[in-house]
Design a protein around this motif. Structure first.
Motif, short mmCIF file in Angstrom:
data_model
loop_
_atom_site.label_atom_id
_atom_site.label_comp_id
_atom_site.label_asym_id
_atom_site.label_seq_id
_atom_site.Cartn_x
_atom_site.Cartn_y
_atom_site.Cartn_z
N ARG A 101 -12.07 -19.79 0.26
CA ARG A 101 -13.50 -19.78 0.54
C ARG A 101 -13.93 -18.57 1.35
O ARG A 101 -15.11 -18.29 1.49
N ILE A 102 -12.98 -17.88 1.95
CA ILE A 102 -13.28 -16.73 2.80
C ILE A 102 -12.78 -15.47 2.12
O ILE A 102 -11.62 -15.38 1.72
N PHE A 103 -13.66 -14.48 1.99
CA PHE A 103 -13.33 -13.21 1.34
C PHE A 103 -13.77 -12.07 2.23
O PHE A 103 -14.96 -11.96 2.54
N SER A 104 -12.85 -11.24 2.62
CA SER A 104 -13.22 -10.02 3.34
C SER A 104 -13.85 -9.08 2.34
O SER A 104 -13.43 -9.00 1.18
N THR A 105 -14.86 -8.36 2.80
CA THR A 105 -15.55 -7.42 1.92
C THR A 105 -15.56 -6.04 2.57
O THR A 105 -15.63 -5.91 3.79
N PHE A 106 -15.47 -5.03 1.73
CA PHE A 106 -15.44 -3.65 2.19
C PHE A 106 -16.38 -2.81 1.33
O PHE A 106 -16.53 -3.07 0.14
N ARG A 107 -16.96 -1.80 1.95
CA ARG A 107 -17.68 -0.78 1.21
C ARG A 107 -16.99 0.54 1.47
O ARG A 107 -16.62 0.84 2.61
N TYR A 108 -16.83 1.31 0.39
CA TYR A 108 -16.11 2.57 0.48
C TYR A 108 -16.92 3.71 -0.14
O TYR A 108 -17.65 3.50 -1.11
N GLY A 148 -0.05 -3.37 -2.79
CA GLY A 148 0.41 -4.36 -3.77
C GLY A 148 -0.67 -5.30 -4.26
O GLY A 148 -0.38 -6.34 -4.84
N PHE A 149 -1.95 -4.96 -4.04
CA PHE A 149 -3.04 -5.76 -4.59
C PHE A 149 -3.05 -5.64 -6.12
O PHE A 149 -2.51 -4.69 -6.68
N THR A 150 -3.70 -6.59 -6.78
CA THR A 150 -3.95 -6.50 -8.22
C THR A 150 -5.45 -6.67 -8.45
O THR A 150 -6.12 -7.42 -7.74
N MET A 176 -7.97 -13.04 -1.70
CA MET A 176 -8.71 -11.99 -2.39
C MET A 176 -9.62 -11.26 -1.42
O MET A 176 -10.05 -11.82 -0.42
N ILE A 177 -9.91 -10.00 -1.75
CA ILE A 177 -10.93 -9.23 -1.07
C ILE A 177 -11.93 -8.75 -2.12
O ILE A 177 -11.63 -8.75 -3.32
N MET A 178 -13.10 -8.37 -1.66
CA MET A 178 -14.10 -7.78 -2.55
C MET A 178 -14.49 -6.43 -1.97
O MET A 178 -14.50 -6.25 -0.75
N LEU A 179 -14.80 -5.48 -2.84
CA LEU A 179 -15.22 -4.18 -2.36
C LEU A 179 -16.20 -3.54 -3.33
O LEU A 179 -16.31 -3.95 -4.48
N GLY A 180 -16.89 -2.55 -2.82
CA GLY A 180 -17.84 -1.82 -3.64
C GLY A 180 -18.17 -0.49 -2.98
O GLY A 180 -17.60 -0.12 -1.96
#
Length: 134
Positions: A6-13, A28-30, A52-56
């Motif tokens: 239920r918890i997802f760290s998110t990043f912007r790059y 080693g992420f997929t 899982m993480i999310m990024l954009g």
């Protein structure tokens, strides 16, 4: 059957495509999802085990103004439990990432290190692995 996270760290790059490559090859992420599939990444979802993480892409929009830009942590970091922290440390070091704290054995039993990803975000890796269902 266990519940999905239920918890997802998110990043912007600034360069999300390069970060996806670094996170997959070094850590080693997929890749579980990438939108669009080619070109500049608007949104990606990466898995590491059951997490899982999310990024954009970093953008000067309302959300970007709230969370800040890449590397401007404001007290944020991400901790990931790993099986072989020594091997991961060697891969991260070889990738050229900045090591903020080398391998250390904590008094609570974890072996850990802290680094910055290529865009300056703080990542902590260690053997301490608390479980929500224990």
């Amino acid at each position: 059957m266990s519940e999905a996270p239920r918890i997802f760290s998110t990043f912007r790059y600034a360069d999300p495509a390069a970060m996806v490559e670094w996170l997959c090859e070094t850590i080693g992420f997929t890749v579980k999802a990438r939108y669009p599939e080619t070109g500049e990444i608007a949104h990606a979802e990466l898995a590491f085990g059951s997490a899982m993480i999310m990024l954009g892409a970093a953008r000067d929009d309302d959300y970007g103004k709230i969370v800040g830009g890449p590397g401007s942590n404001g007290g944020k970091s991400l901790y990931i439990a790993v099986d072989d922290v020594d091997a991961l440390f060697e891969r991260v070091k070889a990738s050229g990432a900045a090591i903020e704290q080398g391998l250390i054995d904590r008094d609570y039993g974890s072996r850990e290190f802290i680094c910055r990803d290529p865009e300056g975000n703080i990542w902590c890796f260690g053997t301490y692995w608390p479980k929500a269902d224990d």
